[in-house]
Design an enzyme around this catalytic site. Sequence first.
Site, mmCIF file in Angstrom:
data_model
loop_
_atom_site.group_PDB
_atom_site.id
_atom_site.type_symbol
_atom_site.label_atom_id
_atom_site.label_comp_id
_atom_site.label_asym_id
_atom_site.label_seq_id
_atom_site.Cartn_x
_atom_site.Cartn_y
_atom_site.Cartn_z
ATOM 1 N N ARG A 49 11.722 -2.270 -4.223
ATOM 2 C CA ARG A 49 10.326 -2.341 -3.759
ATOM 3 C C ARG A 49 10.063 -3.601 -2.920
ATOM 4 N NH1 ARG A 49 4.852 -3.144 -6.968
ATOM 5 N NH2 ARG A 49 3.426 -1.953 -5.640
ATOM 6 N N HIS A 89 8.201 -3.725 0.647
ATOM 7 C CA HIS A 89 6.998 -4.530 0.898
ATOM 8 C C HIS A 89 7.248 -5.620 1.934
ATOM 9 C CE1 HIS A 89 4.078 -3.392 -2.550
ATOM 10 N NE2 HIS A 89 4.782 -2.350 -2.164
ATOM 11 N N ASN A 111 0.386 -6.489 -3.953
ATOM 12 C CA ASN A 111 1.486 -7.310 -4.481
ATOM 13 C C ASN A 111 1.120 -8.070 -5.750
ATOM 14 O OD1 ASN A 111 3.197 -6.578 -2.394
ATOM 15 N ND2 ASN A 111 2.641 -8.311 -1.097
ATOM 16 N N HIS A 122 10.445 6.134 -5.766
ATOM 17 C CA HIS A 122 9.798 6.191 -7.078
ATOM 18 C C HIS A 122 10.626 6.967 -8.110
ATOM 19 C CE1 HIS A 122 5.601 5.236 -5.177
ATOM 20 N NE2 HIS A 122 6.418 4.207 -5.177
HETATM 21 C C1 HEM Z 1 4.377 6.095 0.193
HETATM 22 C C2 HEM Z 1 3.561 5.148 -0.169
HETATM 23 C C3 HEM Z 1 3.740 4.329 -1.411
HETATM 24 C C4 HEM Z 1 2.759 4.017 -2.285
HETATM 25 C C5 HEM Z 1 1.294 4.400 -2.179
HETATM 26 C C6 HEM Z 1 3.373 3.251 -3.333
HETATM 27 C C7 HEM Z 1 2.694 2.720 -4.418
HETATM 28 C C8 HEM Z 1 3.285 2.144 -5.508
HETATM 29 C C9 HEM Z 1 2.576 1.706 -6.679
HETATM 30 C C10 HEM Z 1 1.073 1.753 -6.872
HETATM 31 C C11 HEM Z 1 3.508 1.243 -7.568
HETATM 32 C C12 HEM Z 1 3.217 0.687 -8.945
HETATM 33 C C13 HEM Z 1 2.804 -0.760 -8.828
HETATM 34 C C14 HEM Z 1 2.196 -1.287 -10.101
HETATM 35 O O1 HEM Z 1 1.520 -0.537 -10.805
HETATM 36 O O2 HEM Z 1 2.375 -2.503 -10.359
HETATM 37 C C15 HEM Z 1 4.788 1.382 -6.955
HETATM 38 C C16 HEM Z 1 5.986 1.026 -7.547
HETATM 39 C C17 HEM Z 1 7.200 1.149 -6.932
HETATM 40 N N1 HEM Z 1 7.430 1.525 -5.630
HETATM 41 FE FE1 HEM Z 1 6.090 2.341 -4.381
HETATM 42 N N2 HEM Z 1 4.706 3.114 -3.088
HETATM 43 C C18 HEM Z 1 4.985 3.749 -1.907
HETATM 44 C C19 HEM Z 1 6.212 3.807 -1.286
HETATM 45 C C20 HEM Z 1 7.358 3.231 -1.767
HETATM 46 C C21 HEM Z 1 8.589 3.123 -1.029
HETATM 47 C C22 HEM Z 1 8.766 3.550 0.419
HETATM 48 C C23 HEM Z 1 9.489 2.544 -1.864
HETATM 49 C C24 HEM Z 1 10.931 2.209 -1.598
HETATM 50 C C25 HEM Z 1 11.707 2.889 -0.806
HETATM 51 C C26 HEM Z 1 8.828 2.302 -3.113
HETATM 52 C C27 HEM Z 1 9.422 1.774 -4.233
HETATM 53 C C28 HEM Z 1 8.772 1.503 -5.413
HETATM 54 C C29 HEM Z 1 9.452 1.136 -6.640
HETATM 55 C C30 HEM Z 1 10.957 1.072 -6.818
HETATM 56 C C31 HEM Z 1 8.469 0.885 -7.591
HETATM 57 C C32 HEM Z 1 8.673 0.393 -9.025
HETATM 58 C C33 HEM Z 1 8.830 -1.113 -9.015
HETATM 59 C C34 HEM Z 1 9.096 -1.753 -10.369
HETATM 60 O O3 HEM Z 1 9.269 -1.069 -11.369
HETATM 61 O O4 HEM Z 1 9.132 -2.996 -10.393
HETATM 62 N N3 HEM Z 1 7.530 2.707 -3.009
HETATM 63 N N4 HEM Z 1 4.633 1.932 -5.692
#
Ligand code: HEM
Length: 320
Positions: A62, A66, A94, A194
């Site tokens: 992530r 970002h 973030n 995800h």
């Molecule tokens: C398409 C639009 C996207 C949205 C709206 C989005 C939104 C989010 C949100 C809201 C979270 C949870 C954050 C939290 O509650 O603290 C999250 C986690 C995450 N996102 Fe996304 N995301 C998107 C795209 C992506 C992309 C493109 C990637 C990587 C290729 C990605 C990888 C991740 C990962 C791996 C997590 C988990 C991180 C952790 O457990 O520390 N996301 N995302």
Amino acid sequence: MASIIHSLLLCFIVLSASLSHTHAQLTPNFYNNVCPRALSTIKSVVSKAIRREPRMGASLLRLHFHDCFVNGCDGSVLLDDTATFTGEKTAFPNANSIRGFDVVDQIKTQVNKVCKENVVSCADILAVAARDSVAILGGPNYKVLVGRRDARTASANDANRNLPPPFFSFSQLLSNFQSHGLELKDLVLLSAGHTLGLARCTSFRSRIYNDTNIDSKFATTLQKNCPQSGGDDNLKGLDKSPNFFDNAYFKALLTNKGLLHSDQELFGGGNNDSDDLVKYYSRYPNDFKKDFGSSMIKMGNMNPLTGTNGEIRTNCRFVN
Ligand code: HEM
Ligand SMILES: *[C@@H]1O[C@H](CO)[C@@H](O)[C@H](O)[C@H]1NC(C)=O
Ligand SMILES: *[C@@H]1O[C@H](CO)[C@@H](O)[C@H](O)[C@H]1NC(C)=O
């Protein structure tokens, strides 16, 4: 005649060499001469960090996303706030959410020790750590491109403007990705990042209480650990196997079990092509892995600083 052709050819070679210099490209071999052990060193730190805490792989993936979505893959996300500088860490998407900075610091220290000089950029560390995380957790070991340099600035406003929030509709998600030079297929594939990691209750609360395109049993179960008020930081896997890079993410969308509103928008959100891609990747996990790698390379190519632009930070948290 032959000599005219010869000098034209020479001219062309010189010209294209100078062009490719000004538009320096990322390459898989960038560190082969300057520090041949750079990539294996990064991998070994990542691998230890994931053994200690499997979620770290998700967090590192992530961070690269970002980083890239805010003015390109330039390490800007890593800069700490100081008394006179506000970076991206406190931006809404973030704050209290992105993590993994200690591991990035460990990688930087280790790589600088092994290379004996400061040659590996923080932006490249993020790109390589993301690839290694994906590969270690069962995803594709795609050929990551390197040669990025680090930004001397960062912008909280740009982070707020450029990172998509989980309440976005399908069309908002698509235009966000298009504004970054990506297309529908990349949106679907990269969202499947995800397949790894966790989200806080605050990120999916409105989905589980107010969305109609959610499996009702799934919603009720989630509500137990994510009350209407309180429990903002309670965590839930983004799919049912958050430590494995698999295609469970897509399978969940087919039955209205996407955790985030934005996830579910990719299936049943009004775009037939998106629906078809979700169906396809839910059936063909190997194609998902291969194509995910291609989209990651595409994302990693977004506006890198190269050549003499930017710098190689000695500490990823601060400009030199
Ligand atoms: C398409 C639009 C996207 C949205 C709206 C989005 C939104 C989010 C949100 C809201 C979270 C949870 C954050 C939290 O509650 O603290 C999250 C986690 C995450 N996102 Fe996304 N995301 C998107 C795209 C992506 C992309 C493109 C990637 C990587 C290729 C990605 C990888 C991740 C990962 C791996 C997590 C988990 C991180 C952790 O457990 O520390 N996301 N995302
Ligand atoms: C659900 O929608 C109602 C009506 O718009 C709103 O008052 C409530 O705060 C929403 N609940 C959540 C958890 O978003
Ligand atoms: C999407 O598919 C549905 C059902 O197959 C069809 O009725 C609709 O016209 C299609 N929409 C578009 C924009 O192609």
